[in-house]
Write a protein that holds these residues in place. Structure first.
Motif, PDB file in Angstrom:
ATOM      1  N   GLY A 242       0.880  -1.179  -0.040  1.00 44.46           N
ATOM      2  CA  GLY A 242       0.009  -0.103   0.091  1.00 44.46           C
ATOM      3  C   GLY A 242       1.010   1.152  -0.014  1.00 44.46           C
ATOM      4  O   GLY A 242       1.942   1.106  -0.305  1.00 44.46           O
ATOM      5  N   GLY A 243       0.267   2.491   0.420  1.00 43.54           N
ATOM      6  CA  GLY A 243       0.985   3.734   0.572  1.00 43.54           C
ATOM      7  C   GLY A 243       0.351   4.659   1.599  1.00 43.54           C
ATOM      8  O   GLY A 243      -0.763   4.216   1.845  1.00 43.54           O
ATOM      9  N   LEU A 244       1.331   5.190   1.942  1.00 45.94           N
ATOM     10  CA  LEU A 244       0.765   6.278   3.169  1.00 45.94           C
ATOM     11  C   LEU A 244       0.230   7.388   2.569  1.00 45.94           C
ATOM     12  O   LEU A 244       1.117   8.156   1.841  1.00 45.94           O
ATOM     13  N   PHE A 245      -0.885   7.876   3.003  1.00 46.28           N
ATOM     14  CA  PHE A 245      -1.493   9.074   2.035  1.00 46.28           C
ATOM     15  C   PHE A 245      -1.816  10.052   3.022  1.00 46.28           C
ATOM     16  O   PHE A 245      -2.128  11.267   2.433  1.00 46.28           O
ATOM     17  N   VAL A 298      -7.897   8.376  -2.318  1.00 52.45           N
ATOM     18  CA  VAL A 298      -8.428   6.982  -2.205  1.00 52.45           C
ATOM     19  C   VAL A 298      -9.888   6.954  -2.026  1.00 52.45           C
ATOM     20  O   VAL A 298     -10.402   7.621  -1.114  1.00 52.45           O
ATOM     21  N   MET A 299     -10.343   5.842  -3.043  1.00 55.71           N
ATOM     22  CA  MET A 299     -11.874   5.790  -3.003  1.00 55.71           C
ATOM     23  C   MET A 299     -12.109   4.332  -3.045  1.00 55.71           C
ATOM     24  O   MET A 299     -11.355   3.585  -3.501  1.00 55.71           O
ATOM     25  N   VAL A 300     -13.433   3.967  -2.448  1.00 49.34           N
ATOM     26  CA  VAL A 300     -13.941   2.511  -2.750  1.00 49.34           C
ATOM     27  C   VAL A 300     -13.869   2.258  -4.529  1.00 49.34           C
ATOM     28  O   VAL A 300     -14.148   3.009  -5.238  1.00 49.34           O
ATOM     29  N   PRO A 301     -13.551   0.830  -4.562  1.00 48.76           N
ATOM     30  CA  PRO A 301     -13.233  -0.315  -3.523  1.00 48.76           C
ATOM     31  C   PRO A 301     -11.844  -0.236  -3.080  1.00 48.76           C
ATOM     32  O   PRO A 301     -11.533  -1.367  -2.318  1.00 48.76           O
ATOM     33  N   ASP A 302     -11.053   0.398  -3.480  1.00 47.70           N
ATOM     34  CA  ASP A 302      -9.677   0.341  -2.831  1.00 47.70           C
ATOM     35  C   ASP A 302      -9.667   0.836  -1.336  1.00 47.70           C
ATOM     36  O   ASP A 302     -10.704   1.277  -0.780  1.00 47.70           O
ATOM     37  N   LEU A 361      -5.650   2.717  -7.092  1.00 40.79           N
ATOM     38  CA  LEU A 361      -4.350   2.790  -6.691  1.00 40.79           C
ATOM     39  C   LEU A 361      -3.532   1.883  -7.513  1.00 40.79           C
ATOM     40  O   LEU A 361      -4.146   0.725  -7.991  1.00 40.79           O
ATOM     41  N   ALA A 362      -2.307   2.082  -7.693  1.00 41.38           N
ATOM     42  CA  ALA A 362      -1.372   1.246  -8.737  1.00 41.38           C
ATOM     43  C   ALA A 362      -1.105  -0.026  -7.490  1.00 41.38           C
ATOM     44  O   ALA A 362      -0.525   0.284  -6.390  1.00 41.38           O
ATOM     45  N   ASP A 363      -1.251  -1.155  -8.042  1.00 41.19           N
ATOM     46  CA  ASP A 363      -0.776  -2.583  -7.669  1.00 41.19           C
ATOM     47  C   ASP A 363       0.614  -2.433  -7.419  1.00 41.19           C
ATOM     48  O   ASP A 363       1.523  -1.917  -8.261  1.00 41.19           O
ATOM     49  N   ALA A 364       1.358  -3.181  -6.299  1.00 41.18           N
ATOM     50  CA  ALA A 364       2.577  -3.175  -5.898  1.00 41.18           C
ATOM     51  C   ALA A 364       3.477  -3.720  -7.337  1.00 41.18           C
ATOM     52  O   ALA A 364       4.537  -3.652  -7.284  1.00 41.18           O
ATOM     53  N   ALA A 365       2.672  -4.575  -7.867  1.00 36.18           N
ATOM     54  CA  ALA A 365       3.375  -5.672  -8.803  1.00 36.18           C
ATOM     55  C   ALA A 365       3.332  -4.781 -10.011  1.00 36.18           C
ATOM     56  O   ALA A 365       3.923  -5.388 -11.114  1.00 36.18           O
ATOM     57  N   ALA A 366       2.660  -3.563 -10.280  1.00 36.16           N
ATOM     58  CA  ALA A 366       2.535  -3.299 -11.572  1.00 36.16           C
ATOM     59  C   ALA A 366       3.911  -2.314 -11.807  1.00 36.16           C
ATOM     60  O   ALA A 366       4.594  -1.899 -10.836  1.00 36.16           O
TER      61      ALA A 366
END
Length: 366
Positions: A242-245, A298-302, A361-366
């Motif tokens: 994830g990320g700190l926002f 950040v917004m649903v569904p994230d 949000l960008a996936d970590a694997a992307a």
């Protein structure tokens, strides 16, 4: 039990599962602490619960879904009796004529991660390592099972007083949500729910996989970081991808119980890198949208997750208090929750924010 797939859940797993589920619950799903204590007592009395992977059962095995329904704050004011979901599951078995081979969580978030374990311990069944959301959402139609076409809406509710209500024929998942929510309010705004049996073939296609294991691993990361006096928030971000926002002090919390939901918002005044900024989080049982200085970040569904800044303890929405120092983490939702079909049900517009275009949000694997 050698040779069997999966693993036996132990008492030592429960603190980590509790913390990880609270974090994945995005503020909702109910506070898992009481559920953890209830699960611990069942294990101490000799109950065994095996967590099994998605490939452990044949296609024609039947799986039951269970979860608590109601507003999270009710879990503080009205402690559940503990057998509600088991009674609801038995009512579904009786109405369908089908015996369950395993259980799965409707949602992995918060207390609802413990509910299938408690029910499985009572019923002598294993629990599937997965769930129908990969997080928590406030409404029944928001599971992947519903989104991707479950065949039957047969469901049951049970309360702590012994009342059981079975819904045999319902026209849509949205109508089922309305009917069950109304009945839940009459039951004191909290009840146990069970859904129609689902085939293992359908579960394999539609469940969010590995979320029980994921919750345990996230919780273990928190506990290990605390023990080593590391930056817990930083370690959680690393573990989850994830990320700190935002980091700030909670300066206002508004909550009200309406229609069986807890609705409101939290306001934070920025600290550190966010000094001089303000954040707002919209709440409907769970955290829905994070705005920073008026811009949706950040917004649903994230997933939007509030952690206590020093300890990394997840803060559920009913536990938000003035003065708390909070780190807000965003985590990408599973791909099953981000298809056009899913966004119609769990995107910002579904929660009353038509002006917000979902920006994943960008996936970590992307």
């Amino acid at each position: 039990m050698s040779g069997e797939k999966g693993f036996l859940l132990t008492e030592g797993d429960l603190p980590a599962l509790s913390i990880g589920a609270a974090l994945l619950g995005t503020g909702g799903g109910g506070n898992p602490y009481v559920g953890m204590l209830r699960t611990r007592e069942l294990l101490r009395k000799g109950a065994q619960v095996r967590i099994i992977p998605l490939d452990a059962l044949p296609d024609d095995a039947w799986v039951g879904r269970v979860g608590s329904i109601g507003a999270p704050i009710i879990g503080i004011e009205k402690i559940s009796e503990g057998g509600e979901c088991h009674r609801a599951m038995l009512a579904v078995e009786e109405a369908s004529g089908i015996r369950m081979a395993a259980l799965i969580a409707a949602e992995i978030g918060g207390a609802n991660a413990m509910v299938p374990v408690i029910t499985a311990a009572m019923a002598g069944l294993p629990v599937i390592d997965g769930d129908g959301m990969g997080r928590a959402f406030p409404e029944i139609q928001m599971t992947t099972f519903s989104i991707y076409g479950e065949a039957s809406l047969l469901s049951a509710l049970a309360d702590d007083k012994g009342n059981v209500v079975v819904f045999r024929k319902v026209t849509s998942a949205l109508m089922l949500e309305r009917l069950m929510r109304t009945a839940t309010v009459a039951m004191g705004a909290g009840a146990g729910a069970a859904g129609a049996p689902l085939s293992m073939e359908f579960i394999r296609r539609t469940a969010i996989p590995g979320t029980v294991t994921q919750a345990i691993e996230i919780g273990a990361t928190v506990l290990q970081a605390r023990a080593k006096r590391q930056d817990v928030v930083e370690k959680v971000v690393e573990k989850t991808g994830g990320g700190l926002f935002f980091t700030g002090k909670l300066v206002d919390v508004r909550r009200e119980l309406t229609g069986g939901f807890m609705r409101g918002h939290a306001l934070l005044s920025g600290m550190g890198d966010w000094a001089g900024s303000e954040a707002r989080i919209a709440i409907q049982n769970e955290n829905l949208v994070l705005w920073v200085d008026g811009e949706p970040k950040v917004m649903v569904p994230d997933l939007i997750m509030n952690l206590e800044q020093e300890t990394g303890e997840p803060i559920t929405t009913e536990m938000l208090r003035f003065g708390q120092r909070v780190s807000v983490i965003g985590l990408p939702a599973h791909s099953l929750m981000k298809t056009p079909r899913a966004l119609e049900v769990v995107g910002p517009k579904a929660f009353g924010y038509p002006e917000i275009l979902f920006t994943p949000l960008a996936d970590a694997a992307a």
